[in-house]
Design a protein around this motif. Structure first.
Motif, PDB file in Angstrom:
ATOM      1  N   HIS A 199      98.147 111.357  -9.791  1.00  0.00           N
ATOM      2  CA  HIS A 199      99.332 110.892  -9.546  1.00  0.00           C
ATOM      3  C   HIS A 199     100.413 111.825 -10.398  1.00  0.00           C
ATOM      4  CE1 HIS A 199      99.206 106.523  -8.073  1.00  0.00           C
ATOM      5  NE2 HIS A 199      97.886 106.926  -7.982  1.00  0.00           N
ATOM      6  N   PRO A 200     101.464 112.068  -9.853  1.00  0.00           N
ATOM      7  CA  PRO A 200     102.465 113.148 -10.708  1.00  0.00           C
ATOM      8  C   PRO A 200     102.479 112.721 -11.996  1.00  0.00           C
ATOM      9  CG  PRO A 200     103.376 112.556  -8.510  1.00  0.00           C
ATOM     10  CD  PRO A 200     102.163 111.582  -8.803  1.00  0.00           C
ATOM     11  N   GLN A 201     102.733 111.305 -12.490  1.00  0.00           N
ATOM     12  CA  GLN A 201     103.089 110.951 -13.651  1.00  0.00           C
ATOM     13  C   GLN A 201     101.798 111.387 -14.828  1.00  0.00           C
ATOM     14  OE1 GLN A 201     105.988 109.993 -14.834  1.00  0.00           O
ATOM     15  NE2 GLN A 201     105.119 110.057 -16.729  1.00  0.00           N
ATOM     16  N   THR A 202     100.796 111.431 -14.046  1.00  0.00           N
ATOM     17  CA  THR A 202      99.599 111.925 -14.923  1.00  0.00           C
ATOM     18  C   THR A 202      99.741 113.163 -15.387  1.00  0.00           C
ATOM     19  OG1 THR A 202      98.196 110.436 -13.651  1.00  0.00           O
ATOM     20  CG2 THR A 202      97.019 112.088 -14.814  1.00  0.00           C
ATOM     21  N   LEU A 203     100.051 114.240 -14.413  1.00  0.00           N
ATOM     22  CA  LEU A 203     100.101 115.434 -14.688  1.00  0.00           C
ATOM     23  C   LEU A 203     101.401 115.575 -15.790  1.00  0.00           C
ATOM     24  CD1 LEU A 203      99.476 118.455 -14.313  1.00  0.00           C
ATOM     25  CD2 LEU A 203     100.972 118.496 -12.203  1.00  0.00           C
ATOM     26  N   ARG A 204     102.715 115.008 -15.432  1.00  0.00           N
ATOM     27  CA  ARG A 204     103.598 114.892 -16.315  1.00  0.00           C
ATOM     28  C   ARG A 204     103.443 114.708 -17.804  1.00  0.00           C
ATOM     29  NH1 ARG A 204     106.997 111.932 -13.248  1.00  0.00           N
ATOM     30  NH2 ARG A 204     107.663 113.587 -11.811  1.00  0.00           N
ATOM     31  N   THR A 205     102.841 113.568 -17.917  1.00  0.00           N
ATOM     32  CA  THR A 205     102.414 113.034 -19.262  1.00  0.00           C
ATOM     33  C   THR A 205     101.351 114.147 -19.859  1.00  0.00           C
ATOM     34  OG1 THR A 205     102.497 110.599 -18.324  1.00  0.00           O
ATOM     35  CG2 THR A 205     101.079 111.102 -20.406  1.00  0.00           C
ATOM     36  N   ALA A 206     100.526 114.680 -19.100  1.00  0.00           N
ATOM     37  CA  ALA A 206      99.557 115.613 -19.925  1.00  0.00           C
ATOM     38  C   ALA A 206     100.302 116.884 -20.328  1.00  0.00           C
ATOM     39  CB  ALA A 206      98.599 116.045 -18.823  1.00  0.00           C
ATOM     40  N   ILE A 207     101.179 117.383 -19.441  1.00  0.00           N
ATOM     41  CA  ILE A 207     101.794 118.512 -19.898  1.00  0.00           C
ATOM     42  C   ILE A 207     102.598 118.295 -21.031  1.00  0.00           C
ATOM     43  CG2 ILE A 207     103.814 120.255 -19.019  1.00  0.00           C
ATOM     44  CD1 ILE A 207     102.474 119.964 -16.232  1.00  0.00           C
ATOM     45  N   GLU A 208     103.554 117.129 -21.037  1.00  0.00           N
ATOM     46  CA  GLU A 208     104.604 116.985 -21.992  1.00  0.00           C
ATOM     47  C   GLU A 208     104.201 116.517 -23.304  1.00  0.00           C
ATOM     48  OE1 GLU A 208     107.116 113.917 -20.113  1.00  0.00           O
ATOM     49  OE2 GLU A 208     107.917 115.425 -18.816  1.00  0.00           O
ATOM     50  N   ARG A 209     102.828 116.307 -23.437  1.00  0.00           N
ATOM     51  CA  ARG A 209     102.194 116.125 -24.685  1.00  0.00           C
ATOM     52  C   ARG A 209     102.412 117.545 -25.618  1.00  0.00           C
ATOM     53  NH1 ARG A 209      98.047 112.977 -22.834  1.00  0.00           N
ATOM     54  NH2 ARG A 209      96.673 114.745 -22.303  1.00  0.00           N
ATOM     55  N   ASP A 210     102.390 118.516 -24.905  1.00  0.00           N
ATOM     56  CA  ASP A 210     102.580 119.683 -25.452  1.00  0.00           C
ATOM     57  C   ASP A 210     102.766 120.864 -24.465  1.00  0.00           C
ATOM     58  OD1 ASP A 210     102.807 122.004 -27.269  1.00  0.00           O
ATOM     59  OD2 ASP A 210     100.824 121.963 -28.109  1.00  0.00           O
ATOM     60  N   PRO A 211     103.897 121.085 -23.761  1.00  0.00           N
ATOM     61  CA  PRO A 211     104.292 122.097 -22.659  1.00  0.00           C
ATOM     62  C   PRO A 211     103.763 123.402 -22.993  1.00  0.00           C
ATOM     63  CG  PRO A 211     106.109 120.570 -22.999  1.00  0.00           C
ATOM     64  CD  PRO A 211     104.927 120.439 -24.025  1.00  0.00           C
ATOM     65  N   ASP A 212     103.824 123.799 -24.215  1.00  0.00           N
ATOM     66  CA  ASP A 212     103.958 125.450 -24.508  1.00  0.00           C
ATOM     67  C   ASP A 212     102.338 125.702 -24.645  1.00  0.00           C
ATOM     68  OD1 ASP A 212     106.322 125.690 -24.600  1.00  0.00           O
ATOM     69  OD2 ASP A 212     106.625 125.440 -26.943  1.00  0.00           O
ATOM     70  N   SER A 213     101.694 124.617 -24.835  1.00  0.00           N
ATOM     71  CA  SER A 213     100.130 125.058 -25.115  1.00  0.00           C
ATOM     72  C   SER A 213      99.373 125.129 -23.619  1.00  0.00           C
ATOM     73  CB  SER A 213      99.316 123.781 -25.940  1.00  0.00           C
ATOM     74  OG  SER A 213      99.301 122.794 -25.403  1.00  0.00           O
ATOM     75  N   VAL A 214      99.878 124.805 -22.613  1.00  0.00           N
ATOM     76  CA  VAL A 214      99.198 124.602 -21.264  1.00  0.00           C
ATOM     77  C   VAL A 214      99.022 125.982 -20.819  1.00  0.00           C
ATOM     78  CG1 VAL A 214      99.056 123.563 -18.924  1.00  0.00           C
ATOM     79  CG2 VAL A 214      99.917 122.323 -20.793  1.00  0.00           C
TER      80      VAL A 214
END
Lengths: 356, 387
Positions: free
Chosen positions: B130-145
C-alpha cells in the motif's frame, strides 16, 4: 508386470545402480532423495554425511543420467523424531540403538513407503545389499556388505512393497557397473558411521544432548573403582575409554558389563563375565518363510551389525522370545536387534531386552 | 506424450525472431569495444539492439545497461545504489516483503555485511504494497533511506504493484526507486519514462529471448557504484565484453514481445480465466492466491487444502503437466514461500500451493490437460498428505 517404483536415492553408488537396474528392467521409476536434516550441511563445511547439498546433487545427477524424474522429499521432521530422538532416548535408557535399522523401519519403509503407496506407487526400491525374492529376505553374496541385518526388522507387509535390485551383486560389481553406466558416483567413498553425527563423535553428540552426569563405575562386587561423566556414553562389551586408574587384581582387561541409567552406574568386569548364553528379546517380527516358533527352533542369530553369527534355539514365550545360544556370546547389548536366520534366509527379528 | 508446459514464469520458449537474430550474430567475429571494422560491425549490432530495447520500453538508449540477466541487474541496482547513497550517509533499504530472492538477498547481505538497515514493506492479503506503507516507512526518517525496491509484478502469485504511485512517493523525497520488472515486461505495458522509476530490471529468457542476458534500465543521472569492475563498458557501470549474440537475441525478443503485448495479454488472460474456472470446478475448495484483478495475465496461483505442493507437482509431471510450486529451494527442500507467508498464509497452506504460468505458446489444449487431471491428482495428493 510394469510397476511404478519409487527409488530412494541417497547420492551414493548403491542406490544409483539400484535405480538404474530397476529402470532398465522396464519399470516406471521415479527417483527420490530424502532430505533428512532441516539444516543441510553445505559444501563449505566439508562435512560428509547424510543429506548434504552435495549428496542431493549427486543423486539428481544420477537420476538425470538414468533418465528418470527426480524429486526431493523432506523427511527431516520424521527423521528427527523417529531416529535421532529415539537414538538419544535409547542411550539415555542405557540401551544401544541401531539408527540405520530404525531408519529402515520408520522412515524408508514406513513414512516413505506409506506416502509412496498413497501417491500411486507400487513399491520402494533401495540400494541395500540383501536379496529379496518372493518376499523372502536373505543375505547378500557380498559378506562384507550384507545388510540383511538392518532390514530384518521389516514386516512381511513392508517387504512385500520393497525391491532390493542389488541382491545378487557384490559391492565391487556395483562399482564397476556404475562406471560402465557413466554414473559419476562410481568411486564415491562408502558411507560409514552414523549419518547425523557428521564428525563421528557419538559420545560428544550424546553429551551435547544429554549433558554430563557424573556417576560411579563399579566392579561386580559393587565396589566403586572409578567414575564417569554419563552412563549413556558406554556400550556393553566396551573396553576402551573406561579411564579406571586402579588395575584389576588379576591384571586382565575390564569390560562394561551393564549400564544402569536410574542409578547412573556402569558395572565393569572381566571378559568371562560378559559371556552370555541365554538372551531375552521382545517385540518380535516374523517375516520369513516359517511361522513364529512356538516350539524351540534351531537356527542362527546375529546380535549386531556385521557381528558374529551364533547357533541357537529360539522360542516364543508370551510377549518375549527366548534365545538359547550354542556358544557364549560377548557384547550383547540391550536395544540391539537379534536377527534370526535359517542358513542365509531371514526368518525374523526381535529387540534384545536382557541376558537371561 | 506431448506435455502441457505451464511454467512460463520460470522460462518461456525463445521466439523465432530472437533465435534468428542471435544465431546470425553467433557466426560473426568482433568485440564491440574494438576500433577496427569487425569491432565496428559488432558495435553496430549492439547499439541497434540497445536502441530497439529503449524504443520498445520507453527509455533512452543511454539508459540501457546490459547485464548477464535479472539477478545481476537486481544486484547492481540494490548494491550499487546502496553504496552510492551510503557515501552520502543514507543506510536504510526499503524492499517489499514479496520480492524475488535476487532482490531480497542482496538487501539482506548488505544488512549483514555492510551496515545497511533493511526494512521489509508489508503487503496485504493479495500481496500488494500500500502506498501508505511506503510513505510511513520513508517519513520516519526520509534522509536515511538509501533506496526503495518494489517489483512491478510478483513472480509467484502474479500480483501487480502500484509502481507508479510508489515511485512518485520515493521521488518526492529524492530517493532512488528500483523495480524488478522481469515478469512484467511482455505481459503488461511497461513504459520506463512514464513509470517514474530510476532503475528497472528485465531478463531475456522471460520474454522469449536467450538465457544469460538481461538489462538494467538506469535513468540519466542515476549512478550506482559498479559491482563488476574492469574495462569500463556500459557507462562504466558494468564492465565486461558485451555478449553481442545474446544482446541481439534479447533485443529481437523485447521488440517482438512488446509489439504483441496487448494481443498476447488479452489471449493469456482469457486462457488463464478458463484455467481458474476449470480448476475450481474440479476442486471446489481450491483457493486462488494473489490479487484477483491486478495480476499478470498468464498467472494462476492456487492453494490446495490438505495437499503438499511437492506431491501435486510430481503427480502432475507424471501426467504431462509442467508447473511449479514457485518456492525457492536452496538444498532442494522446498521452504514455505516467503511471498505467501508475507500475505498472511500459514506454513501448511503455503506448502500446498502451485503456480501455473502461461506464455506465448500456451493453448486451450494445455488448459484442458490440467482440467482433465487436476481432480484426480488433488485427491491422490490429499491421501498422501494425510498418511
Amino acid at each position: 508386470m510394469r510397476l511404478r517404483v519409487l527409488a530412494a536415492m541417497s547420492g551414493g553408488v548403491d542406490s544409483a545402480v539400484a535405480a538404474a537396474r530397476i529402470a532398465e528392467a522396464g519399470h516406471d521409476v521415479t527417483g527420490v532423495h530424502l532430505a533428512l536434516s532441516a539444516n543441510p550441511q553445505s559444501y563449505r563445511t566439508g562435512a560428509r554425511g547424510c543429506c548434504t547439498i552435495e549428496d542431493s546433487r549427486d543423486a539428481r545427477r544420477a537420476a538425470d543420467v538414468i533418465g528418470i524424474p527426480f524429486y526431493i522429499w523432506d523427511m527431516a521432521e520424521r527423521f528427527h523424531r523417529d531416529v535421532v530422538e529415539d537414538f538419544v532416548s535409547e542411550y539415555a535408557a542405557g540401551r544401544t540403538p541401531n539408527p540405520c535399522l530404525r531408519c529402515n523401519e520408520k522412515i524408508k519403509f514406513e513414512a516413505v513407503l506409506d506416502r509412496a503407496l498413497a501417491l500411486g506407487f507400487d513399491a520402494v526400491a533401495t540400494g541395500h545389499h540383501a536379496r529379496l525374492v518372493d518376499g523372502v529376505l536373505s543375505r547378500s553374496p557380498d559378506e562384507g556388505k550384507d545388510q540383511s541385518y538392518v532390514l530384518g526388522v521389516l514386516t512381511r507387509e513392508q517387504l512385500s512393497h520393497a525391491i532390493f535390485p542389488l541382491g545378487d551383486s557384490t559391492k565391487a560389481q556395483v562399482r564397476q557397473e556404475a562406471a560402465r553406466r557413466g554414473l559419476m558416483v562410481a568411486d564415491k567413498p562408502d558411507s560409514h558411521d552414523i549419518c547425523f553425527i557428521a564428525d563421528g563423535d557419538t559420545r560428544g553428540f550424546l553429551e551435547n544432548r544429554l549433558g554430563t552426569a557424573q556417576g560411579p563405575i563399579v566392579d561386580e562386587s559393587g565396589e566403586v573403582i572409578g567414575k564417569h561423566e554419563g552412563a549413556y556414553g558406554f556400550t556393553v562389551g566396551q573396553r576402551k575409554g573406561l579411564h579406571i586408574d586402579r588395575p584389576a587384581a588379576d591384571g586382565r582387561p575390564r569390560y562394561v558389563l551393564s549400564i544402569e541409567p536410574v542409578s547412573n552406574t556402569v558395572t565393569v568386569g572381566p571378559r568371562s563375565s560378559l559371556e552370555v548364553t541365554a538372551i531375552v528379546t521382545e517385540r518380535p517380527v516374523w517375516n520369513g518363510p516359517v511361522a513364529e516358533p512356538r516350539e524351540p527352533l534351531a537356527c542362527t542369530v546375529q546380535l549386531r551389525a556385521h557381528g558374529e553369527v551364533y547357533g541357537c534355539r529360539v522360542q516364543v514365550s508370551g510377549e518375549e522370545v527366548h534365545v538359547e545360544l550354542d556358544a557364549p556370546a560377548t557384547g550383547v547389548a540391550a536395544g540391539q536387534a537379534a536377527v534370526f536366520y535359517l542358513d542365509d534366509v531371514v526368518i525374523g527379528s526381535a529387540t534384545i531386552a536382557r541376558a537371561a | 506424450m506431448e506435455s502441457a508446459y505451464l511454467d512460463h514464469a520460470a522460462t518461456t520458449p525463445m521466439l523465432p525472431e530472437a533465435i534468428e537474430a542471435m544465431t546470425a550474430q553467433l557466426g560473426r567475429v568482433g568485440n564491440a569495444s574494438s576500433l577496427h571494422a569487425a569491432g565496428r560491425r559488432t558495435r553496430q549490432v549492439v547499439e541497434e539492439s540497445r536502441e530497439s530495447i529503449a524504443d520498445a520500453l520507453g527509455a533512452r538508449p543511454s539508459e540501457v545497461v546490459f547485464t548477464s540477466g535479472g539477478t545481476e541487474a537486481d544486484n547492481l541496482a540494490i548494491k550499487g545504489l546502496y553504496w552510492a547513497r551510503r557515501a552520502k550517509g543514507a543506510n536504510r533499504i526499503l524492499v517489499s516483503a514479496v520480492e524475488h530472492h535476487a532482490a531480497l538477498d542482496p538487501a539482506h547481505w548488505l544488512g549483514d555485511r555492510q551496515d545497511a538497515v533493511v526494512e521489509l514493506l508489508d503487503v496485504d492479503e493479495f500481496g500488494r504494497v500500500h502506498p501508505q506503507t511506503l510513505r510511513t516507512a520513508i517519513e520516519r526518517d526520509p534522509d536515511s533511506v538509501a533506496l526503495v525496491s518494489v517489483m512491478w509484478a510478483n513472480n509467484e502469485v502474479g500480483t501487480v504493484q502500484p509502481v507508479r504511485v510508489l515511485a512518485a512517493i520515493a521521488r518526492d523525497h529524492g530517493i532512488p526507486f528500483h523495480t524488478d520488472a522481469v515478469q512484467a515486461v511482455g505481459q503488461l505495458p511497461v513504459v520506463f519514462a512514464d513509470a517514474g522509476v530510476d532503475a528497472l530490471t528485465l531478463s531475456g529468457h522471460k520474454v522469449g529471448g536467450p538465457m544469460g542476458v538481461g538489462a538494467l534500465l538506469l535513468a540519466r543521472g542515476v549512478d550506482p557504484v559498479p559491482v563488476l569492475h574492469g574495462g569500463g563498458q556500459e557507462r562504466d557501470v558494468r564492465s565486461g565484453t558485451l555478449d553481442a549474440p545474446s544482446v541481439a537475441g534479447l533485443a529481437a525478443a523485447v521488440q517482438t514481445a512488446i509489439a504483441r503485448q496487448a494481443e498476447t495479454s488479452a489471449r493469456l488472460a482469457e486462457l488463464r480465466d478458463g484455467l481458474i474456472r476449470k480448476v475450481r470446478a474440479a476442486v471446489p475448495d481450491v483457493v486462488l492466491n494473489g490479487d484477483p484483478v491486478n495480476r499478470l495475465p498468464g498467472n494462476a496461483h492456487f492453494s490446495f487444502p490438505g495437499c503438499e505442493g511437492d506431491a501435486l507437482l510430481m503427480l502432475l509431471d507424471a501426467k504431462g503437466v509442467e508447473c511449479s510450486t514457485g518456492s525457492a529451494c536452496s538444498a532442494g527442500v522446498a521452504q514455505p514461500s516467503h511471498v505467501l507467508l508475507a500475505m498472511g498464509a500459514d506454513a501448511v497452506s503455503a506448502r500446498g500451493s502451485l503456480r501455473f504460468s502461461l506464455g506465448h505458446t500456451s493453448t486451450e489444449a494445455d488448459v484442458d490437460r490440467v482440467a482433465d487431471v487436476i481432480g484426480m491428482v488433488v485427491e491422490r495428493a490429499r491421501r498422501a498428505g494425510l498418511s
